[in-house]
Design a protein around this motif. Structure first.
Motif, PDB file in Angstrom:
ATOM      1  N   ILE A 156       0.737  -1.096   0.028  1.00  0.00           N
ATOM      2  CA  ILE A 156       0.008  -0.047   0.153  1.00  0.00           C
ATOM      3  C   ILE A 156       0.906   1.179  -0.038  1.00  0.00           C
ATOM      4  N   PHE A 157       0.829   1.934  -1.044  1.00  0.00           N
ATOM      5  CA  PHE A 157       1.497   3.440  -1.374  1.00  0.00           C
ATOM      6  C   PHE A 157       0.809   4.226  -0.358  1.00  0.00           C
ATOM      7  N   VAL A 158       1.640   4.906   0.265  1.00  0.00           N
ATOM      8  CA  VAL A 158       0.959   6.179   1.324  1.00  0.00           C
ATOM      9  C   VAL A 158       1.800   7.343   0.800  1.00  0.00           C
ATOM     10  N   ALA A 159       0.708   8.207   0.435  1.00  0.00           N
ATOM     11  CA  ALA A 159       1.094   9.784   0.067  1.00  0.00           C
ATOM     12  C   ALA A 159      -0.064  10.598   0.658  1.00  0.00           C
ATOM     13  N   PHE A 160       0.549  11.673   1.240  1.00  0.00           N
ATOM     14  CA  PHE A 160      -0.361  12.807   1.848  1.00  0.00           C
ATOM     15  C   PHE A 160      -0.581  13.668   0.916  1.00  0.00           C
ATOM     16  N   SER A 161      -1.201  14.791   1.244  1.00  0.00           N
ATOM     17  CA  SER A 161      -2.024  15.577   0.013  1.00  0.00           C
ATOM     18  C   SER A 161      -0.679  16.449  -0.613  1.00  0.00           C
ATOM     19  N   CYS A 162      -0.993  16.246  -2.066  1.00  0.00           N
ATOM     20  CA  CYS A 162      -0.205  16.723  -2.960  1.00  0.00           C
ATOM     21  C   CYS A 162      -0.319  18.172  -3.089  1.00  0.00           C
ATOM     22  N   SER A 163      -1.291  18.920  -2.602  1.00  0.00           N
ATOM     23  CA  SER A 163      -1.412  20.311  -2.794  1.00  0.00           C
ATOM     24  C   SER A 163      -0.385  21.270  -1.970  1.00  0.00           C
ATOM     25  N   ASN A 164      -0.138  22.253  -2.868  1.00  0.00           N
ATOM     26  CA  ASN A 164       0.741  23.272  -2.347  1.00  0.00           C
ATOM     27  C   ASN A 164       0.370  24.150  -1.143  1.00  0.00           C
ATOM     28  N   ASP A 165      -1.181  23.640  -1.051  1.00  0.00           N
ATOM     29  CA  ASP A 165      -1.604  24.839   0.064  1.00  0.00           C
ATOM     30  C   ASP A 165      -1.305  24.222   1.595  1.00  0.00           C
ATOM     31  N   PHE A 166      -0.826  22.881   1.773  1.00  0.00           N
ATOM     32  CA  PHE A 166      -0.236  22.436   2.902  1.00  0.00           C
ATOM     33  C   PHE A 166       1.406  22.358   2.901  1.00  0.00           C
ATOM     34  N   HIS A 167       1.808  22.925   4.090  1.00  0.00           N
ATOM     35  CA  HIS A 167       3.250  22.979   4.172  1.00  0.00           C
ATOM     36  C   HIS A 167       3.480  22.931   5.716  1.00  0.00           C
ATOM     37  N   ARG A 168       4.756  22.225   5.942  1.00  0.00           N
ATOM     38  CA  ARG A 168       5.175  22.133   7.099  1.00  0.00           C
ATOM     39  C   ARG A 168       5.595  23.622   7.991  1.00  0.00           C
ATOM     40  N   ILE A 169       5.087  23.760   9.058  1.00  0.00           N
ATOM     41  CA  ILE A 169       5.478  25.062   9.872  1.00  0.00           C
ATOM     42  C   ILE A 169       6.413  24.528  10.958  1.00  0.00           C
ATOM     43  N   GLU A 170       7.177  25.419  11.192  1.00  0.00           N
ATOM     44  CA  GLU A 170       8.062  24.965  12.656  1.00  0.00           C
ATOM     45  C   GLU A 170       7.719  26.010  13.728  1.00  0.00           C
ATOM     46  N   LEU A 171       7.476  25.384  14.623  1.00  0.00           N
ATOM     47  CA  LEU A 171       6.822  26.065  16.004  1.00  0.00           C
ATOM     48  C   LEU A 171       8.078  25.886  17.224  1.00  0.00           C
ATOM     49  N   SER A 172       8.219  26.644  17.950  1.00  0.00           N
ATOM     50  CA  SER A 172       9.074  26.919  19.032  1.00  0.00           C
ATOM     51  C   SER A 172       8.561  25.961  20.046  1.00  0.00           C
ATOM     52  N   SER A 173       9.357  25.433  21.095  1.00  0.00           N
ATOM     53  CA  SER A 173       8.845  24.752  22.124  1.00  0.00           C
ATOM     54  C   SER A 173       7.806  25.400  23.007  1.00  0.00           C
ATOM     55  N   ASP A 174       7.850  26.825  23.087  1.00  0.00           N
ATOM     56  CA  ASP A 174       6.999  27.392  23.771  1.00  0.00           C
ATOM     57  C   ASP A 174       5.587  27.416  22.978  1.00  0.00           C
ATOM     58  N   GLU A 175       5.771  27.588  21.784  1.00  0.00           N
ATOM     59  CA  GLU A 175       4.379  27.746  21.100  1.00  0.00           C
ATOM     60  C   GLU A 175       3.780  26.351  20.975  1.00  0.00           C
ATOM     61  N   ILE A 176       4.501  25.358  20.968  1.00  0.00           N
ATOM     62  CA  ILE A 176       4.191  23.811  21.227  1.00  0.00           C
ATOM     63  C   ILE A 176       3.164  23.656  22.275  1.00  0.00           C
ATOM     64  N   ASN A 177       4.067  24.136  23.514  1.00  0.00           N
ATOM     65  CA  ASN A 177       3.424  23.919  25.008  1.00  0.00           C
ATOM     66  C   ASN A 177       2.077  24.745  24.791  1.00  0.00           C
ATOM     67  N   LYS A 178       1.995  25.985  24.418  1.00  0.00           N
ATOM     68  CA  LYS A 178       0.868  26.816  24.442  1.00  0.00           C
ATOM     69  C   LYS A 178      -0.419  26.064  23.951  1.00  0.00           C
ATOM     70  N   LEU A 179      -0.152  25.504  22.688  1.00  0.00           N
ATOM     71  CA  LEU A 179      -1.127  24.689  21.869  1.00  0.00           C
ATOM     72  C   LEU A 179      -1.446  23.571  22.746  1.00  0.00           C
ATOM     73  N   LYS A 180      -0.556  22.754  23.315  1.00  0.00           N
ATOM     74  CA  LYS A 180      -1.143  21.548  24.019  1.00  0.00           C
ATOM     75  C   LYS A 180      -1.628  22.117  25.304  1.00  0.00           C
ATOM     76  N   SER A 181      -1.336  23.130  25.908  1.00  0.00           N
ATOM     77  CA  SER A 181      -2.186  23.449  27.177  1.00  0.00           C
ATOM     78  C   SER A 181      -3.575  24.051  26.717  1.00  0.00           C
ATOM     79  N   LYS A 182      -3.834  24.751  25.495  1.00  0.00           N
ATOM     80  CA  LYS A 182      -5.104  25.106  25.018  1.00  0.00           C
ATOM     81  C   LYS A 182      -5.997  24.171  24.705  1.00  0.00           C
ATOM     82  N   TYR A 183      -5.429  23.071  23.888  1.00  0.00           N
ATOM     83  CA  TYR A 183      -6.370  22.050  23.191  1.00  0.00           C
ATOM     84  C   TYR A 183      -6.287  20.729  24.082  1.00  0.00           C
ATOM     85  N   GLY A 184      -5.288  20.530  24.953  1.00  0.00           N
ATOM     86  CA  GLY A 184      -5.196  19.236  25.589  1.00  0.00           C
ATOM     87  C   GLY A 184      -4.612  18.175  25.015  1.00  0.00           C
TER      88      GLY A 184
END
Length: 184
Positions: A156-184
């Motif tokens: 089974i071939f796995v390929a995620f979206s081929c769209s240029n609309d999606f891209h990887r973003i880099e978050l700092s540890s502080d931003e990640i912790n804020k998101l985890k705190s906010k959304y659990g």
């Protein structure tokens, strides 16, 4: 376009970009504006073949679609979702994209009808008969392996979206912790 239509258009564009020498044929029962989904390229052929007098997709898919595949001497048929005509000559190799297994995992969310029974039957048949399977996530791949053990395509071939609309973003540890705190 959204959902499967967007996935299909983005994948066609990506395939065309990396393999511009391949002719691709997109068959449709009704007219649409190819500029809406930005399908550009002389080797991307949009063939509109309506079924006069009837506006039923299942009838079109099982008659006109198959006739067009024969007429244009198609080698590989890519189904962007698990569905197949009731009769499809064996000479065609099939590639099937599976987006989810919600019909099996969450049956209680599915409406019971003759159409849903037909779709579930055809989904099972197509996944089991496909020459090649394309899952849109590793999770979906694992679920295909779990639910469809008697399938022709073992890989089974796995390929995620081929769209240029999606891209990887880099978050700092502080931003990640804020998101985890906010959304659990």
């Amino acid at each position: 376009p959204t959902g499967v239509s967007k996935y299909l258009a983005d994948a066609i564009k990506a395939i065309h970009k990396f393999a511009p020498n391949i002719d691709m044929y997109l068959f449709s029962p009704k007219q649409f504006d190819r500029n809406t989904i930005e399908l550009k390229g002389e080797r991307i052929h949009v063939i509109v073949c309506p079924l006069t007098g009837l506006n039923k997709y299942i009838v079109w898919f099982n008659t006109m679609f198959v006739r067009q595949c024969i007429k244009y001497k198609i080698d590989y048929i890519w189904f962007p979702f698990p569905d197949r005509p009731l009769y499809l000559p064996r000479k065609f190799k099939t590639i099937v994209t599976v987006h989810d297994v919600v019909n099996l995992e969450y049956k209680d969310t599915q409406r019971e009808s003759k159409i849903s029974f037909y779709k579930n039957y055809m989904t099972k048949k197509e996944i089991e008969k496909a020459d090649y399977l394309w899952a849109n996530s590793k999770y979906t791949k694992r679920k295909i392996e779990q639910y469809y053990t008697h399938r022709h395509s073992q890989e089974i071939f796995v390929a995620f979206s081929c769209s240029n609309d999606f891209h990887r973003i880099e978050l700092s540890s502080d931003e990640i912790n804020k998101l985890k705190s906010k959304y659990g």
